[in-house]
Each structure stands twice: as C-alpha cells, then as structure tokens.
Write an enzyme that holds these catalytic residues in place. Structure first.
Site, PDB file in Angstrom:
ATOM      1  N   LYS A 159      34.280  50.999  32.018  1.00  0.00           N
ATOM      2  CA  LYS A 159      35.637  51.222  32.544  1.00  0.00           C
ATOM      3  C   LYS A 159      35.789  50.337  33.788  1.00  0.00           C
ATOM      4  O   LYS A 159      35.844  50.814  34.926  1.00  0.00           O
ATOM      5  CB  LYS A 159      35.817  52.720  32.861  1.00  0.00           C
ATOM      6  CG  LYS A 159      37.263  53.175  32.935  1.00  0.00           C
ATOM      7  CD  LYS A 159      37.333  54.693  32.928  1.00  0.00           C
ATOM      8  CE  LYS A 159      38.668  55.239  33.404  1.00  0.00           C
ATOM      9  NZ  LYS A 159      39.822  54.901  32.591  1.00  0.00           N
TER      10      LYS A 159
HETATM   11  N1  PPE Z   1      41.610  54.193  26.918  1.00  0.00           N
HETATM   12  C1  PPE Z   1      41.921  53.657  28.098  1.00  0.00           C
HETATM   13  C2  PPE Z   1      42.236  52.215  28.172  1.00  0.00           C
HETATM   14  C3  PPE Z   1      41.947  54.460  29.247  1.00  0.00           C
HETATM   15  O1  PPE Z   1      42.258  53.928  30.420  1.00  0.00           O
HETATM   16  C4  PPE Z   1      41.664  55.837  29.137  1.00  0.00           C
HETATM   17  C5  PPE Z   1      41.717  56.728  30.339  1.00  0.00           C
HETATM   18  C6  PPE Z   1      41.336  56.353  27.858  1.00  0.00           C
HETATM   19  C7  PPE Z   1      41.309  55.494  26.782  1.00  0.00           C
HETATM   20  C8  PPE Z   1      40.974  57.792  27.649  1.00  0.00           C
HETATM   21  O2  PPE Z   1      39.728  58.098  28.221  1.00  0.00           O
HETATM   22  P1  PPE Z   1      39.385  59.589  28.727  1.00  0.00           P
HETATM   23  O3  PPE Z   1      40.160  59.798  29.970  1.00  0.00           O
HETATM   24  O4  PPE Z   1      37.920  59.550  28.936  1.00  0.00           O
HETATM   25  O5  PPE Z   1      39.783  60.512  27.651  1.00  0.00           O
HETATM   26  N2  PPE Z   1      42.624  56.324  31.335  1.00  0.00           N
HETATM   27  C9  PPE Z   1      42.468  56.828  32.681  1.00  0.00           C
HETATM   28  C10 PPE Z   1      43.248  56.023  33.703  1.00  0.00           C
HETATM   29  C11 PPE Z   1      44.732  55.997  33.600  1.00  0.00           C
HETATM   30  C12 PPE Z   1      45.365  55.291  34.788  1.00  0.00           C
HETATM   31  O6  PPE Z   1      46.535  54.883  34.679  1.00  0.00           O
HETATM   32  O7  PPE Z   1      44.712  55.148  35.828  1.00  0.00           O
HETATM   33  C13 PPE Z   1      42.747  58.324  32.749  1.00  0.00           C
HETATM   34  O8  PPE Z   1      43.351  58.885  31.832  1.00  0.00           O
HETATM   35  O9  PPE Z   1      42.321  58.944  33.720  1.00  0.00           O
END
Ligand code: PPE
Length: 306
Positions: A159
């Site tokens: 990430k």
């Molecule tokens: N894909 C991406 C690209 C992504 O950023 C997130 C989380 C996910 C999938 C889902 O991952 P999870 O949270 O582990 O289920 N995105 C984070 C950041 C958003 C932001 O704008 O900052 C979040 O949801 O916290």
C-alpha cells in the site's frame, strides 16, 4: 478542520497534533516513498470501542515495508499497542486510523538507503466515504481511462503512497464527469478495482471478485469472502470483464473507508434493479453486525478492544 484532534503518535511518542511535522526535504515528499494503512475503530453495541482487524492491517503495513525494501522499525505488536494508545489519548469512541511509514530526512536522489523510516499513527472521525446515501442506495461509477497498475510496474500488494497517484487521477477524472467513483481495468483490460476499494459482482446468486493480481489485497474483501462463504454463498475469485460488470445483477465495493457500498450504475448502465440488491444488503447486514460486535462468537477475534 476535520483532521484536527489532540494527539498523533510519531516515532514512539504522543505529540500534540500541531507538532506532528516533517521537513520539506523528506524523501517521501519527493518520491512517494511511503506506505500506509487505513483502519477503522467502531463503537460497539455495548458501548465499548474496538478496532476492526487491527493485527491484519499492521501485518499488511509490515508487508508493504518488506516489499519496498525499507521495513518498519517497530513490531506489529508495538504498532497495535500504539494505535490503542492514540485512540485513548484522543478520547474517540469511533474513528478512522491512518498509520504511515515514510522515508525521512537524509539524502535525496532515489537511492537513499541510510534515510530513517519515520512512522506516525493519526486518528480522526470519518463518516461514510462514499456518502450515507451511497451506502443505502448505491453509487454511480464510471470506468476510468487510466489503467490500474501492472504487477511489475509498482508492487500492488504494497500500500505504497506513490501508487495512489493512479487513484488520484482516476477519481478526479470521474468526479469531474459527475460520477461518484472510478473503476479501473488492469493492463489486459479486465476489471481490477476502484480507486480506493475492491469490487464484487453478483449474478444468478453467485458472487465473484477479482483475484489477487493487480489489486490491493483488501482486508474488507477478505472479510466479506469469509462471511459470504460462511453464510453459504458461492464466492469465486476470478477475473471478469467490463461487460460482465454491466450485466451483473448486483455490484458492490469494499474497503475500510467505503465499508460495503452498493454500485447502482456503471458507465450510465443500470446494474440490476438500479438500487442496492438483496445479496448486497444481506452482506451489509452481516458485515455491520460483525463490526459492531453483534455477530457470532467466531468473529470476535476480528475485534481488538481499545
Ligand atoms: N483497493 C484500494 C486501491 C484501496 O485503497 C483500498 C483501501 C482497498 C482496495 C480496500 O482495502 P481494505 O481497506 O483493506 O479493505 N483504501 C483505503 C484508503 C482510502 C483513501 O482514500 O485514503 C481505505 O479504505 O482506508
């Protein structure tokens, strides 16, 4: 300012919010050499607070650092404790949690192996990412003209802050066109994920989601797969095309910030009945029960009490 609280955890100590500063020559500011997490703490039905899947998020943070080659200077256990400490210090019952590890001040130039890895954990109240109406009635999504990362361009299981420029471009493109969220295709043209969420489709009662290739391995995604299978749904992790998304009965996005948000329209085509579908609603009910501590005992391990 919505981000303003009392304290931020920075390199092992709680500092005043105003004092959580870095130098403009910090490496991460120039090259995006940082990695982060997004975690949520919920107020439970019984009034206590618990962080959802805290250890899994901190493990993913450690994985991000390992992939990039500048590992965390703290253990997963230390960061879990620090998270609880900063929530307590800010007296928040429910909040969004943002741990960030970044290459700090030292050398510039892309190769800076001696620079310190600084770590902070900030918390603040954050409501529905795609709006309360989105959670209930679904959002309008558009496929972005920007392609999602190739697996050998950036490392998609990390990430990494720099990876998010792709999301920033895609989201701005579709927001300016009047849509709520951007869905991106992978380098071969298959559906990948949204700018900050993973994606699921439902057709004929069966659930499908993208496999772990070009996408961030979402912790909400993994939770939903587990909960759906436990409920008896057929869930496959398999690539699907843009037109398969168009003809789905239901579609929804998952993420820590977005939680579980239905998609009611993609590229001006109505998905199913054009509102939250029954399986999406069922999964929302199950998911929200789990995060509020109202579900079966076996999911209690996903909650870390503050
Ligand atoms: N894909 C991406 C690209 C992504 O950023 C997130 C989380 C996910 C999938 C889902 O991952 P999870 O949270 O582990 O289920 N995105 C984070 C950041 C958003 C932001 O704008 O900052 C979040 O949801 O916290």
């Amino acid at each position: 300012m919505a981000l303003k609280t009392e304290k931020i955890w920075l390199d092992g100590v709680l500092v005043h919010w105003e004092d959580a500063k870095v130098h403009v020559l910090s490496h991460a500011l120039h090259y995006g050499t940082a990695y982060f997490e997004g975690i949520r703490c919920y107020e439970l039905a019984d009034g206590r607070s618990a962080v959802f899947r805290l250890e899994e998020h901190m493990r993913r943070l450690a994985d991000s650092g390992k992939i990039l080659g500048f590992p965390l200077p703290y253990s997963v256990e230390q960061l879990c404790q620090a998270t609880k400490e900063v929530i307590r210090a800010n007296k928040l019952k429910a909040c969004y949690i943002r741990p960030l590890a970044f290459l700090g001040l030292g050398e510039l130039g892309v190769y800076a192996p001696q620079n310190p890895v600084n770590v902070c954990i900030a918390v603040w109240p954050w409501g529905a990412y795609l709006g309360d109406d989105g959670i209930k009635n679904g959002i309008r999504a558009k496929v972005s003209s920007y392609t999602r990362h190739h697996v050998n361009v950036t490392m998609t299981k990390s990430k990494t802050s720099a990876n998010y420029v792709n999301s920033v471009l895609a989201k701005a493109e579709v927001k300016k066109a009047g849509y709520d969220e951007a869905i991106m295709l992978d380098t071969e043209g298959y559906v990948s994920e949204a700018s900050g969420e993973n994606i699921f489709i439902v057709r004929g009662g069966k659930i499908k989601t993208t496999p772990l290739t070009s996408i961030l391995p979402g912790i909400t995604r993994e939770s939903i797969i587990t909960l759906a299978r436990d409920k008896g749904y057929d869930v496959t992790e398999e690539r699907f095309t843009r037109d398969e998304l168009y003809i789905a009965d239901e579609a929804f996005l998952t993420g820590t910030a977005a939680e579980l948000t239905p998609v009611r329209e993609v590229d001006d085509r109505q998905i199913g009945a054009g509102k939250r579908g029954p399986i999406t609603e069922d999964m929302q009910t199950i998911f929200f029960d789990v995060i509020k501590g109202k579900a079966a005992e076996k999911y209690a391990k996903w909650l870390a009490y503050v």
